[in-house]
Design a protein around this motif. Structure first.
Motif, PDB file in Angstrom:
ATOM      1  N   UNK A  91       0.817  -1.225   0.000  1.00 24.59           N
ATOM      2  CA  UNK A  91       0.000   0.000   0.000  1.00 24.59           C
ATOM      3  C   UNK A  91       0.845   1.267   0.000  1.00 24.59           C
ATOM      4  N   UNK A  92       0.211   2.337  -0.386  1.00 19.14           N
ATOM      5  CA  UNK A  92       0.879   3.634  -0.378  1.00 19.14           C
ATOM      6  C   UNK A  92       1.211   4.019   1.062  1.00 19.14           C
ATOM      7  N   UNK A  93       2.203   4.889   1.218  1.00 19.82           N
ATOM      8  CA  UNK A  93       2.583   5.371   2.542  1.00 19.82           C
ATOM      9  C   UNK A  93       2.746   6.884   2.488  1.00 19.82           C
ATOM     10  N   UNK A  94       2.480   7.525   3.599  1.00 19.91           N
ATOM     11  CA  UNK A  94       2.692   8.962   3.719  1.00 19.91           C
ATOM     12  C   UNK A  94       3.741   9.199   4.792  1.00 19.91           C
ATOM     13  N   UNK A  95       4.788   9.905   4.429  1.00 22.29           N
ATOM     14  CA  UNK A  95       5.909  10.169   5.332  1.00 22.29           C
ATOM     15  C   UNK A  95       5.817  11.605   5.805  1.00 22.29           C
ATOM     16  N   UNK A  96       5.892  11.784   7.117  1.00 16.30           N
ATOM     17  CA  UNK A  96       5.852  13.129   7.689  1.00 16.30           C
ATOM     18  C   UNK A  96       7.233  13.466   8.234  1.00 16.30           C
ATOM     19  N   UNK A  97       8.024  14.243   7.493  1.00 14.18           N
ATOM     20  CA  UNK A  97       9.377  14.582   7.963  1.00 14.18           C
ATOM     21  C   UNK A  97       9.332  15.308   9.302  1.00 14.18           C
ATOM     22  N   UNK A  98      10.243  14.915  10.191  1.00 13.40           N
ATOM     23  CA  UNK A  98      10.350  15.576  11.494  1.00 13.40           C
ATOM     24  C   UNK A  98      11.224  16.812  11.346  1.00 13.40           C
ATOM     25  N   UNK A  99      10.661  17.971  11.700  1.00 13.29           N
ATOM     26  CA  UNK A  99      11.412  19.215  11.590  1.00 13.29           C
ATOM     27  C   UNK A  99      12.295  19.373  12.826  1.00 13.29           C
ATOM     28  N   UNK A 100      13.593  19.457  12.618  1.00 19.17           N
ATOM     29  CA  UNK A 100      14.539  19.622  13.723  1.00 19.17           C
ATOM     30  C   UNK A 100      15.404  20.850  13.463  1.00 19.17           C
ATOM     31  N   UNK A 101      15.816  21.501  14.530  1.00 18.19           N
ATOM     32  CA  UNK A 101      16.682  22.682  14.381  1.00 18.19           C
ATOM     33  C   UNK A 101      18.068  22.284  13.900  1.00 18.19           C
ATOM     34  N   UNK A 102      18.510  21.103  14.329  1.00 21.54           N
ATOM     35  CA  UNK A 102      19.828  20.635  13.919  1.00 21.54           C
ATOM     36  C   UNK A 102      19.741  19.163  13.561  1.00 21.54           C
ATOM     37  N   UNK A 103      20.191  18.816  12.362  1.00 15.11           N
ATOM     38  CA  UNK A 103      20.123  17.431  11.935  1.00 15.11           C
ATOM     39  C   UNK A 103      21.002  16.550  12.814  1.00 15.11           C
TER      40      UNK A 103
END
Length: 338
Positions: free
Chosen positions: A125-137
């Motif tokens: 099935x399809x997937x939806x990815x929600x990137x985590x916003x961070x100040x520093x990788x």
């Protein structure tokens, strides 16, 4: 891991998939008619199934995950694969064994939708990815064109952010067991390796700063995780003991009796109370091996008791009621002190 011995680790699969990836220019999609074994992953990324060597249907979920990671690495170069997904890609134990895709970005990013993938009769099935916003990788390294959070950083990420501390603690113990190559018969070296492993984790945690979310939870896990836990069941027992605030606990306690040497899974040496985890796998797969294993366990218990040890046997069913287990152990300890 050698693929001819029944298992294929993620780095091996990623290498195979990377060689089978096709990236088609916008104006050349029609050219795929010349590659009938190509299946679309997302966008203009395709996978040539004919190039997947040493892969069978059992590995298809891992293949699709690897192909999706390769697509993201090509189309979203500023993102880092983190947490469980990074551990999986490194070949370390992940929980679940096939994790969802988790990524971090230093700038706000919209959710990324990857379409369903069909491979023969198998549909993913399809997937939806929600990137985590961070100040520093987080600390990352380039592994086969994938930007992966380093193993130590990923372990700290899981320890900080897991909504299930029990599961994260068990996973950390299992990773420590593998990282240290823990060997009961070389305990001094194993404990030195464990100390080095924890030093790496503490350095990663310190680098995040005092305001990092979940810092206290991660610090507790790093302090109490034990590479001596040889199975998830043993690690789970240790978690319950530590979470209950019990002290004086050691794992893989060595006991000599009548010319034999035994190692107790988890013990309170001062009170001579030991806890042994009885997992189904340790007894074998057929009636004869199970009977033989149980006979050895009974003999082992008699020998330990002859040396003054009180042994409490624990199974998975006991861990469904940790409060009752802890009460039993507290009573055993109190009886020894009294």
């Amino acid at each position: 891991m050698d693929p001819n011995h029944g298992g294929i680790e993620a780095p091996f699969i990623l290498g195979i998939v990377e060689r089978a990836i096709l990236r088609v220019p916008r104006s050349s999609h029609h050219g795929l008619t010349k590659v009938p074994t190509a299946t679309r992953i997302a966008g203009r990324t395709y996978l040539d199934l004919a190039r997947l060597e040493n892969i069978d249907a059992r590995q298809l979920p891992e293949v699709v995950l690897a192909a999706r990671l390769c697509h993201l690495a090509h189309t979203h170069r500023a993102m880092v694969i983190i947490g469980q997904c990074a551990l999986w890609a490194h070949g370390d134990p992940s929980d679940p064994p096939l994790p969802p895709i988790t990524v971090a970005s230093s700038s706000p990013s919209a959710p990324i939708r990857l379409p369903a993938v069909t491979v023969g009769t198998h549909r993913f099935p399809s997937v939806t990815i929600k990137p985590r916003h961070v100040c520093r990788l987080p600390s990352a390294e380039n592994v086969g064109d994938l930007f992966l959070e380093t193993p130590q950083s990923a372990q700290v990420t899981i320890a900080r952010t897991s909504p299930n501390p029990r599961s994260a603690f068990v996973q950390l113990c299992m990773i420590g067991h593998e990282f240290t190559h823990f060997d009961n018969f070389h305990l001094t070296n194993s404990r030195l390796n464990e100390k080095y492993w924890k030093t790496l984790l503490r350095a990663q945690l310190a680098g995040l700063g005092k305001s990092a979310r979940g810092r206290a939870q991660a610090r507790w896990m790093i302090t109490h995780a034990d590479a001596g836990c040889a199975s998830p069941g043993e690690a789970r027992v240790l978690y319950e003991l530590r979470a209950a605030g019990l002290t004086g606990i050691r794992t893989q306690v060595e006991v000599h009796t009548r010319g034999r040497r035994y190692f107790i899974d988890c013990a309170f040496p001062a009170e001579k109370v030991g806890i042994e985890f009885d997992g189904r796998a340790k007894y074998g797969d057929d009636a004869r091996s199970i009977h033989s294993s149980l006979a050895r366990e009974r003999e082992r218990q008699r020998r330990l008791e002859a040396e003054g040890w009180h042994i409490i046997r624990v199974g998975w069913h006991d861990l469904d009621h940790p409060g009752e287990l802890i009460a039993q152990i507290r009573a055993a300890l109190a009886a020894r002190v009294g």
